[in-house]
Design a protein around this motif. Structure first.
Motif, mmCIF file in Angstrom:
data_model
loop_
_atom_site.group_PDB
_atom_site.id
_atom_site.type_symbol
_atom_site.label_atom_id
_atom_site.label_comp_id
_atom_site.label_asym_id
_atom_site.label_seq_id
_atom_site.Cartn_x
_atom_site.Cartn_y
_atom_site.Cartn_z
ATOM 1 N N GLU A 105 0.910 -1.086 -0.081
ATOM 2 C CA GLU A 105 0.022 0.001 -0.010
ATOM 3 C C GLU A 105 0.950 1.376 -0.157
ATOM 4 O O GLU A 105 1.757 1.269 0.737
ATOM 5 N N ASP A 116 -0.644 4.436 0.000
ATOM 6 C CA ASP A 116 -1.217 5.831 0.661
ATOM 7 C C ASP A 116 -1.129 5.724 1.973
ATOM 8 O O ASP A 116 -1.536 4.769 2.807
ATOM 9 N N VAL A 117 -0.640 6.916 2.596
ATOM 10 C CA VAL A 117 -0.513 6.985 4.067
ATOM 11 C C VAL A 117 -1.813 6.719 4.892
ATOM 12 O O VAL A 117 -1.868 6.228 5.991
ATOM 13 N N GLU A 118 -3.008 7.442 4.378
ATOM 14 C CA GLU A 118 -3.987 7.296 5.246
ATOM 15 C C GLU A 118 -4.681 5.817 5.437
ATOM 16 O O GLU A 118 -5.058 5.449 6.264
ATOM 17 N N SER A 119 -4.601 5.194 4.105
ATOM 18 C CA SER A 119 -5.154 3.925 4.146
ATOM 19 C C SER A 119 -4.281 3.119 5.039
ATOM 20 O O SER A 119 -4.929 1.926 5.840
ATOM 21 N N LYS A 164 -2.476 4.143 7.605
ATOM 22 C CA LYS A 164 -2.851 4.384 9.144
ATOM 23 C C LYS A 164 -4.246 3.801 9.753
ATOM 24 O O LYS A 164 -4.212 3.310 10.491
ATOM 25 N N SER A 165 -5.575 3.836 8.713
ATOM 26 C CA SER A 165 -6.466 3.481 9.147
ATOM 27 C C SER A 165 -6.473 1.618 9.294
ATOM 28 O O SER A 165 -7.071 1.282 10.421
ATOM 29 N N ARG A 166 -5.606 1.217 8.395
ATOM 30 C CA ARG A 166 -5.393 -0.535 8.641
ATOM 31 C C ARG A 166 -4.797 -0.651 10.000
ATOM 32 O O ARG A 166 -5.034 -1.817 10.588
ATOM 33 N N PRO A 185 -0.236 3.395 16.067
ATOM 34 C CA PRO A 185 0.063 4.064 14.831
ATOM 35 C C PRO A 185 1.354 4.880 15.248
ATOM 36 O O PRO A 185 2.031 5.044 14.379
ATOM 37 N N LEU A 243 5.671 5.313 7.906
ATOM 38 C CA LEU A 243 4.725 6.177 7.191
ATOM 39 C C LEU A 243 5.289 7.136 6.527
ATOM 40 O O LEU A 243 4.906 7.723 5.507
ATOM 41 N N ARG A 292 5.998 6.669 2.889
ATOM 42 C CA ARG A 292 5.181 7.302 1.888
ATOM 43 C C ARG A 292 4.796 8.850 2.098
ATOM 44 O O ARG A 292 4.169 9.192 0.894
ATOM 45 N N ARG A 293 5.323 9.519 2.558
ATOM 46 C CA ARG A 293 5.294 10.683 3.062
ATOM 47 C C ARG A 293 6.328 11.447 1.980
ATOM 48 O O ARG A 293 6.224 12.689 1.557
#
Ligand code: AMO
Length: 437
Positions: free
Chosen positions: A368, A370-373, A375-377, A385, A392, A395-396
């Motif tokens: 993956e 995408d950072v937000e995806s 994080k939520s997973r 987190p 993370l 990804r940034r």
């Protein structure tokens, strides 16, 4: 450094009647009135018989360490290759106590308790030689294909494969864990070095007593930028085929010694077959395959269930080549696995199953990005987190599409050797019930 010959070196006509000196241990000894017949085992597990006057053999015991000088003689009656040595000079390095605990027939448990001595048995040393070839050809494949080897830490703060199988350790005044996988570090390195790989011990505190789970195993892992699911599958099938074919030809005598009929392995080559998880579940349902449900009763397998050992065995028992299973439900996969943008709920991941029921040897995926995806997973998987801040960041700062996989060396060797119990293919196994020797 020893320049001494080994047993198999001298079993040829070019050494006939020549004087040789060999070093090793006494594997078997039969003392007759005049002559003692001794089977010498060298430091690569090779053996040859030598004879010596019984008067010189009085002190000799099984596993005594010696050096023997004598003339090579061809004699059809000599065991293990029809050559023997007529011993003249004997030098003793270390006499073994007469109560050597390992005899011809021993229980599995005793052999595990005395593994530090049992590794001298020809069976275990032959397995170790094949395992060494598997490692050597793995490394060769990566070198030839321009992947860079790196080393990742084993003391970590983050779970990769879920929190429940972490081994906790006291790290000064904090808690840390033993690594389950080097993956996150390999991912960091693709930004700096491109395709990278590593061999690291991984640790899993899984409470499963099965023939394919170890608490510590040797993990071969690889990661590469700009690779997608199909690319990383090709890497796995090429690598596994290369290892199998080269090990087969390099160790043919060892396969023979272990009585492993390697004919079927000879045909292993890319491409491997592929089926989807959904198809696998359908096949299992059509065979009325059942799982043990929560209350102990059996129930049919359903979409969303993990493929366990029994289901993998059922799917692969008639296969002759490894099989990729893809399109697992995303909820069965860790936070780093990418969801297929064209198939919501489906992951871009594969498990590679060895044929003839041996089951999973490797697992890989697109990661993956995408950072937000992610994080939520992470939160969904009850992980913290905060621990993953550094991950993370990858990804940034210039996120790149990338893929990777992890392959269990013991699982691979277990299949190549057709051995049921994974403990047989590791020198000093670590399981739920065993942490020594
Ligand atoms: P996974 O947890 O599936 O994936 O492990 C990858 C491979 O490691 C081997 N393996 C084991 N071998 C012996 N004993 C165990 N307890 C054990 N657990 C796992 C298996 C398995 O296929 N990071 C991911 C892989 C990735 O996507 O890169 C991972 O570790 O052969």
């Amino acid at each position: 450094m020893s320049t001494y010959l080994r047993c198999n070196d001298v079993k040829s006509s070019s050494y006939e009647e020549k004087e040789v000196t060999l070093r090793g241990w006494i594997h078997r000894i039969r003392k007759q009135k005049e002559i003692a017949f001794v089977l010498l085992r060298d430091d690569r597990g090779g053996v040859i018989q030598f004879t010596i006057p019984s008067t010189k053999a009085i002190d000799l015991t099984i596993e005594s360490c010696i050096q023997i000088t004598g003339n090579v003689r061809k004699d059809a009656r000599a065991p293990e290759g029809g050559y023997e040595i007529r011993g003249k000079d004997l030098k003793i390095f270390g006499i073994a106590r007469a109560d050597y605990p390992i005899g011809e027939y021993q229980s599995e448990d005793l052999l595990l308790d005395y593994r530090h001595l049992a590794v001298r048995t020809r069976r275990l040393s032959t397995i170790a030689k094949i395992r060494a070839s598997v490692l050597k050809f793995s490394r060769q494949w990566f070198i030839e294909n321009d992947w860079l080897e790196i080393n990742a830490p084993v003391i970590v703060k983050d779970a990769v494969e879920g929190g429940s199988s972490l081994f906790e350790i006291k790290y000064f005044d904090r808690i840390a864990f033993l690594s389950q996988s080097a993956q996150l570090y390999l991912e960091a390195m693709v930004f700096a070095l491109g395709p990278v790989w590593s061999i690291t011990e991984s640790f899993r505190a899984e409470r499963s007593r099965t023939v394919r789970h170890l608490a510590e195993f040797t993990h071969l892992e690889a990661e590469a930028p700009w690779m997608y699911q199909e690319d990383i599958m090709k890497v796995q099938e090429n690598l596994v085929s290369f290892i199998v074919q080269n090990t087969l030809s390099n160790n043919s005598a060892d396969f023979e010694f272990l009585d492993r009929n390697a004919k079927e392995l000879g045909s292993i080559g890319p491409p491997f077959e592929r089926i989807s998880y959904g198809k696998a579940v359908d096949i299992l349902r059509s065979k009325d395959f059942t799982l043990i449900g929560e209350n102990g009763t059996r129930r049919n397998i359903e979409w969303g269930d993990d493929l366990n050992i029994e289901s993998e065995r059922e799917i692969t028992k008639d296969c002759t080549k490894p099989l990729f299973v893809s399109e697992f439900p995303i909820d069965t996969k860790p936070f780093y696995v990418r969801e297929d943008p064209n198939k919501p709920g489906i992951s871009l991941s594969t498990d590679l199953l060895a044929p003839r029921g041996f089951g999973e040897i490797s697992s890989g995926s697109e990661r993956e990005t995408d950072v937000e995806s992610i994080k939520s997973r992470i939160v969904k998987q009850s992980l913290d987190p905060k621990t993953y801040g550094w991950y993370l960041d990858l990804r940034r700062y210039g996120s790149v599409p990338h893929s990777g996989f992890g392959l269990g060396i013991e699982r691979l060797v277990r299949w190549i050797l057709g051995m049921e119990d994974i403990k047989d293919v590791v020198l000093f196994p670590r399981t739920m019930s065993r942490v020594t020797p």
